[in-house]
Design an enzyme around this catalytic site. Structure first.
Site, PDB file in Angstrom:
ATOM      1  N   HIS A  24      -8.904  69.758 -92.878  1.00 57.63           N
ATOM      2  CA  HIS A  24     -10.619  69.719 -93.907  1.00 57.63           C
ATOM      3  C   HIS A  24     -10.065  70.656 -95.186  1.00 57.63           C
ATOM      4  O   HIS A  24     -10.595  69.766 -96.244  1.00 57.63           O
ATOM      5  CB  HIS A  24     -11.168  70.657 -93.127  1.00 57.63           C
ATOM      6  CG  HIS A  24     -12.544  69.995 -91.798  1.00 57.63           C
ATOM      7  ND1 HIS A  24     -13.263  69.367 -91.420  1.00 57.63           N
ATOM      8  CD2 HIS A  24     -11.051  69.915 -90.356  1.00 57.63           C
ATOM      9  CE1 HIS A  24     -13.281  69.092 -90.650  1.00 57.63           C
ATOM     10  NE2 HIS A  24     -12.267  68.430 -90.016  1.00 57.63           N
ATOM     11  N   ASP A 124     -18.473  71.681 -96.330  1.00 57.64           N
ATOM     12  CA  ASP A 124     -17.973  71.116 -95.323  1.00 57.64           C
ATOM     13  C   ASP A 124     -19.145  70.249 -93.867  1.00 57.64           C
ATOM     14  O   ASP A 124     -19.709  71.482 -94.071  1.00 57.64           O
ATOM     15  CB  ASP A 124     -16.009  71.413 -94.631  1.00 57.64           C
ATOM     16  CG  ASP A 124     -15.646  70.640 -93.361  1.00 57.64           C
ATOM     17  OD1 ASP A 124     -16.782  70.095 -92.623  1.00 57.64           O
ATOM     18  OD2 ASP A 124     -14.532  69.592 -94.113  1.00 57.64           O
ATOM     19  N   HIS A 154     -22.442  62.272 -83.852  1.00 52.11           N
ATOM     20  CA  HIS A 154     -22.847  63.257 -83.880  1.00 52.11           C
ATOM     21  C   HIS A 154     -24.309  63.567 -83.695  1.00 52.11           C
ATOM     22  O   HIS A 154     -25.060  64.756 -83.494  1.00 52.11           O
ATOM     23  CB  HIS A 154     -22.152  64.177 -84.894  1.00 52.11           C
ATOM     24  CG  HIS A 154     -20.890  64.409 -84.803  1.00 52.11           C
ATOM     25  ND1 HIS A 154     -20.432  65.225 -83.519  1.00 52.11           N
ATOM     26  CD2 HIS A 154     -19.622  63.956 -85.123  1.00 52.11           C
ATOM     27  CE1 HIS A 154     -19.025  65.511 -83.141  1.00 52.11           C
ATOM     28  NE2 HIS A 154     -18.408  64.965 -84.562  1.00 52.11           N
ATOM     29  N   SER A 288      -0.648  66.590 -89.415  1.00 48.59           N
ATOM     30  CA  SER A 288      -0.476  67.596 -89.487  1.00 48.59           C
ATOM     31  C   SER A 288      -0.775  69.165 -88.206  1.00 48.59           C
ATOM     32  O   SER A 288       0.156  70.307 -88.357  1.00 48.59           O
ATOM     33  CB  SER A 288      -0.573  68.359 -90.788  1.00 48.59           C
ATOM     34  OG  SER A 288      -2.365  68.828 -90.596  1.00 48.59           O
ATOM     35  N   TRP A 338       9.219  66.106 -93.627  1.00 51.96           N
ATOM     36  CA  TRP A 338       7.870  65.921 -94.116  1.00 51.96           C
ATOM     37  C   TRP A 338       8.098  64.128 -94.999  1.00 51.96           C
ATOM     38  O   TRP A 338       9.694  63.842 -95.553  1.00 51.96           O
ATOM     39  CB  TRP A 338       7.825  66.643 -95.188  1.00 51.96           C
ATOM     40  CG  TRP A 338       6.442  66.248 -95.578  1.00 51.96           C
ATOM     41  CD1 TRP A 338       5.041  66.870 -95.435  1.00 51.96           C
ATOM     42  CD2 TRP A 338       6.400  65.957 -97.053  1.00 51.96           C
ATOM     43  NE1 TRP A 338       4.115  66.414 -96.377  1.00 51.96           N
ATOM     44  CE2 TRP A 338       4.763  65.940 -97.587  1.00 51.96           C
ATOM     45  CE3 TRP A 338       6.762  65.229 -98.343  1.00 51.96           C
ATOM     46  CZ2 TRP A 338       4.770  65.431 -98.915  1.00 51.96           C
ATOM     47  CZ3 TRP A 338       7.083  65.000 -99.369  1.00 51.96           C
ATOM     48  CH2 TRP A 338       5.276  64.899 -99.763  1.00 51.96           C
ATOM     49  N   HIS A 356      -2.215  59.196 -84.711  1.00 58.06           N
ATOM     50  CA  HIS A 356      -2.345  60.613 -83.953  1.00 58.06           C
ATOM     51  C   HIS A 356      -3.974  59.680 -84.000  1.00 58.06           C
ATOM     52  O   HIS A 356      -4.805  59.879 -82.988  1.00 58.06           O
ATOM     53  CB  HIS A 356      -2.762  61.618 -84.406  1.00 58.06           C
ATOM     54  CG  HIS A 356      -2.874  61.931 -85.477  1.00 58.06           C
ATOM     55  ND1 HIS A 356      -2.805  61.262 -86.988  1.00 58.06           N
ATOM     56  CD2 HIS A 356      -3.943  63.002 -85.161  1.00 58.06           C
ATOM     57  CE1 HIS A 356      -2.967  61.925 -87.783  1.00 58.06           C
ATOM     58  NE2 HIS A 356      -3.840  62.437 -87.505  1.00 58.06           N
ATOM     59  N   SER A 361      -5.207  59.453 -91.860  1.00 55.20           N
ATOM     60  CA  SER A 361      -4.041  58.152 -91.167  1.00 55.20           C
ATOM     61  C   SER A 361      -4.698  56.911 -91.936  1.00 55.20           C
ATOM     62  O   SER A 361      -4.307  56.164 -91.636  1.00 55.20           O
ATOM     63  CB  SER A 361      -3.137  58.665 -90.363  1.00 55.20           C
ATOM     64  OG  SER A 361      -2.650  60.214 -90.792  1.00 55.20           O
ATOM     65  N   GLU A 364      -5.261  55.903 -94.455  1.00 55.17           N
ATOM     66  CA  GLU A 364      -4.538  55.277 -95.900  1.00 55.17           C
ATOM     67  C   GLU A 364      -2.985  53.928 -95.197  1.00 55.17           C
ATOM     68  O   GLU A 364      -2.849  53.192 -95.970  1.00 55.17           O
ATOM     69  CB  GLU A 364      -3.082  56.358 -95.821  1.00 55.17           C
ATOM     70  CG  GLU A 364      -4.231  57.372 -96.435  1.00 55.17           C
ATOM     71  CD  GLU A 364      -3.135  59.269 -95.979  1.00 55.17           C
ATOM     72  OE1 GLU A 364      -3.890  59.858 -97.207  1.00 55.17           O
ATOM     73  OE2 GLU A 364      -2.713  58.940 -95.655  1.00 55.17           O
TER      74      GLU A 364
END
Length: 452
Positions: A24, A124, A154, A288, A338, A356, A361, A364
């Protein structure tokens, strides 16, 4: 900025409230840097915990951040607190207990120190109480979020709980939600949304967020309209203003803030990838925070070795989880601590991304034109990977939700060697093109950023 999203005073500084966990902080800071490229005169104060601020604003990270000043807020942890191992659920709970008072106190301290009132509050989306603080300040409240489909979930938590909230309903379809087909299941949603105690800190935060977001002046989402058109239309009906401003990593920062792209050193793995055929290498990374359980690390490693698949594995776990001698024996692959993920995914030799399924991700991977194999862990990852599989058809989830040797060999073969992989690459190539167009001068994301 005066006639757009902030106060009537275009010189007024902007307060930024950060949720200091997982990815975040870096995502929010990237959004702030993107705004500053569009409106370079705005000054920002970035409110977060000292640990996050020291990590985000240290040394070379500081380059191009002259107009963003960090300010520390209390993390809520008692003196001498020792965190338990595993996901930081306890720390999140302690932080959230104190956060409304901590942020408001810090905000007043900065206004008193500088003599300037803030003209806008960006937060956020998790920090739902920011809306109440912005209301007291009588300033616009802008929130940031990742992917559009989890956001719709949500906003519709009450309806979802009413329809599928009882135990044993995990296989119930979600086609009662607009933009969701019967291929989406209740089990694809974060458990905090559907099942269990809504009073647990995380569930309570998400629930209150869903209730509060329709009151925000604007909600900025790191996605682009054509990626999930139907869901974007539904969000526009429920929110005062939806800004689709992504993919943020494609939006160029201002020249002074080029350190994380243009001046960055080339990743050391790129020459190794140069020696491989196009679309032949599996790139593996689980983010991460998410780490694979030891048994799955071993199963995936055995699959890579037995199948002879070329691979590059960005691995942050315990090397002892690998089968004995695996790293020494596998000349076809590399295990590194990394990598620069975007540089790696952009390399033509990458044929599939084993991930994951975190939203950053997924985006990207899409913008680099790479199909995915997903092993989600928690939060919105399962829903993201279901979308990858059934909406865009640019990837697949691992069978049974966990890696076995045979399951991993099967999906790696499909992605790297079989027709299925070629078809996924063609489809993700179309999305890649749409993403590039959307951040172009006349693209929809570029237009939505101009509201600053």
């Amino acid at each position: 900025m005066s006639h757009k999203l902030a106060s009537s005073n275009p010189q007024a500084p902007v307060a930024v409230f950060n949720f200091p966990f997982a990815s975040h902080p870096s995502s929010l800071l990237r959004f702030i840097r993107t705004i500053s490229a569009v409106a370079p005169d705005i000054k920002f104060t970035f409110f977060s915990t000292s640990r996050t601020n020291s990590s985000l604003f240290s040394g070379s990270n500081n380059k191009g951040l002259d107009n963003v000043k960090p300010y520390n807020v209390w993390d809520g942890l008692p003196e001498g607190y020792v965190p338990p191992s595993g996901p930081p659920l306890e720390q999140i709970g302690l932080f959230l207990d104190q956060a409304p008072q901590s942020f408001e106190r810090a905000l007043k301290e900065v206004e008193a120190e500088t003599g300037h009132k803030f003209g806008c509050l960006i937060s956020d989306a998790f920090l739902w109480f920011s809306g109440d603080i912005a209301q007291k300040m009588n300033v616009p409240w802008v929130t940031t979020w990742s992917g559009p489909r989890p956001l719709l979930v949500h906003l519709e938590t009450d309806m979802i709980r009413e329809k599928v909230g009882a135990p044993g309903q995990e296989d119930k379809t979600l086609d009662f939600l607009p933009g969701f087909s019967n291929e989406f299941l209740a089990s694809d949603l974060p458990k905090e949304v559907v099942f269990g105690n809504i009073e647990s800190p995380l569930a309570n935060m998400l629930y209150k967020m869903g209730q509060k977001l329709p009151q925000a002046t604007a909600v900025a989402v790191n996605s682009f309209e054509t990626m999930d058109l139907k869901v974007s239309e539904e969000l526009k009906k429920r929110l005062k203003k939806l800004l689709l401003v992504g993919p943020l990593h494609l939006v160029r920062p201002v020249p002074s803030a080029q350190s994380d792209d243009d001046e960055e050193e080339k990743d050391a793995c790129l020459p190794w990838l140069d020696n491989h055929k196009p679309a032949s290498v599996a790139y593996i990374s689980f983010g991460s925070v998410g780490a694979l359980p030891p048994m799955e690390v071993a199963a995936l490693a055995e699959a890579l070795e037995e199948g002879g698949f070329p691979f590059l594995w960005s691995f942050r776990g315990n090397l002892e989880d690998f089968p004995k001698g695996f790293i020494e024996r596998t000349s076809t692959g590399r295990v590194v601590p990394w990598v620069n993920q975007v540089q790696i995914l952009n390399h033509p030799s990458i044929g599939v991304f084993v991930t994951h399924g975190g939203w950053k991700s997924v985006l990207e991977s899409v913008t680099c034109g790479v199909p995915m194999i997903g092993r989600p862990h928690f939060a919105d990852q399962t829903l993201n990977m279901r979308s990858v599989e059934v909406v865009w058809k640019i990837g697949m989830r691992i069978e049974g939700g966990v890696f076995t040797k045979s399951g991993a060999i099967k999906v790696l073969e499909q992605a790297l060697s079989l027709e299925q992989g070629k078809e996924m690459r063609q489809r993700v190539g179309v999305l890649k093109q749409l993403a590039q167009e959307t951040v172009g001068p006349n693209g929809s994301s570029a237009q939505d950023l101009k509201v600053w």
